[in-house]
Design an enzyme around this catalytic site. Sequence first.
Site, PDB file in Angstrom:
ATOM      1  N   GLU A   7       1.735  -0.682  -5.189  1.00 56.71           N
ATOM      2  CA  GLU A   7       1.021   0.429  -5.477  1.00 56.71           C
ATOM      3  C   GLU A   7       1.600   1.646  -5.287  1.00 56.71           C
ATOM      4  O   GLU A   7       1.739   2.254  -4.396  1.00 56.71           O
ATOM      5  CB  GLU A   7      -0.484   0.629  -4.473  1.00 56.71           C
ATOM      6  N   ASP A  47       0.849  -1.053   0.040  1.00 58.14           N
ATOM      7  CA  ASP A  47      -0.125   0.024   0.162  1.00 58.14           C
ATOM      8  C   ASP A  47       0.823   1.147  -0.054  1.00 58.14           C
ATOM      9  O   ASP A  47       1.875   1.400   0.817  1.00 58.14           O
ATOM     10  CB  ASP A  47      -0.795  -0.039   1.292  1.00 58.14           C
TER      11      ASP A  47
END
Length: 542
Positions: free
Chosen positions: A268, A207
């Site tokens: 990401e 993330d």
Amino acid sequence: MRGTHGWWRTAVVYQVYIRSFCDSDGDGLGDVDGIRGRLGYLRDLGVDALWVNPWYPSPQADGGYDVADYRDIGPTFGTLEAAKALIAEAHALGLRVLLDVVPNHTSVAHAWFREALASPPGSTARDRYVFRPGRGAGEAPNDWRSVFGGPAWREVPGADGEPGEWYLHLFAPEQPDLNWRNPEVTAEMLDVLRFWFDLGVDGFRIDVAHGLVKHEDLPDLGRDDEVLMGGPGDEDHPHWDRPEVHEIFRGWRALADAYDPPRVFVAEAWVPTSDRLAQYLRPDELHSAFDFTFIRAPWRAAALREAIERSLSAHARVGAPVTWTLSNHDVVRHATRLGRLDADPATALTALGGPTDLARGRRRARAAALLLLALPGAVYLYQGEELGLEEVEDLPDALRQDPVFVRSGGAVAGRDGCRVPLPWTRSGPSLGFGPSRGWLPQPTSWSGRSVEAQEADPDSMLHLYRRAIRLRQAHMTGLDSELQWLELGDDVLAFRTTPGVTLVLNTSAAAVPLPPGDLLLASGVVDGAALPPDTAAWLTSP
Ligand code: NOJ
């Protein structure tokens, strides 16, 4: 499991947004046992792996991206025993399991943050986060903005009525940023990875990989910026994509490589150019990272080709495969996006409302699936796209949970509309999602889009995905990163893969002739040798 070496280079990975996948116990939220019960569905779909969004204990201030304990399962989702069983059962079916690690921030409920709040300024406990004194009474340490809106700082009470320090939160205030300049943070996160790798997890989605390290001096940004990335020319952004992040990921890669079979990462990282993204994919860094260039390309053959070429060449320079995707739990579902009339594709990614031709969107989504699954590299599917689900745009405000909605005072609807529970059956209180109603209501029309309904229709989106994935596995294993482009006019995207097939996509308003080759699969009805508008086909390569 197909060959272990480099499986991730051409894998098809299915994203399981756990809250909305399948609810086994009727509390309205999906759970680990729900996933276990549907592993056969994923095997039949033909995917290689699943990526499960955060399932850790969490107050759910941001759908689980506020982690209170990285080494456990949240009670609403299940138990560690159930998670271990899921990993074993998935492996037995030939499916690999990727988890989601959230290294940029913890939850305010994490033991470290509670300790930090109970400790004085300057303490070791506070140094694990980014605490600073304000610039003056009620004035934050700098001008940074939270991605979810408002200032990126929150003040905490000081001792004896003195002004308190402020802590940094690039996302919600319930998500304090960790201080990645502190070696204890580096060591702890490596240990978290080790914990799950030792349980057999095959890898992690990372993330906000581009956000971990902040400029040492925390300088003002000088503008009112609430986006997930800097722009081109922002090489020295004070908190996005700083050069220091790469050292962290070299350490992570070394750990992943020490396992047999090696574990993998997908980042990401919202960075402004493909070249910047490729920096994360140098041979001693991460394996893969989502390509967000493709997702923003307009539905025009020339624009799609340009995006594909740009990504392929930037990745080729570092020897990494491209990781293609069209949807995830943060963006408007692409069946809706592709049906937006006159919307800029970059804006359409997150903006709700506006005139939409959903039938056209679904037609294009079918064609897009064939394009996506013919591309060389890895492909990530977002749960429900194989059913052609649309964005649910009319959710009652009272049910919305996205902090984006809450923090904007309702001005921005947020991401709940792509997170509506999956419809498994034609009827039932949540169309088979669980024994009772789900945490968000499904449109009644989703009865006809349910897995049960689509199983019964050989022309359904579900069957198209199944056939395409199976054909991809049969004809395109070991896909090379090279494409051979065919010149069939400005409105036709056409290429040959090696080994593999010829893909032809017609983005014009009129039918176009197909090149030679036997038809393997088409996203719509192909009459003779003519490919209708918004339709794609796979042909055998001559
Ligand atoms: C990206 C995640 O995909 C998103 O859902 C989340 O809100 C932010 N990172 C913050 O963790």
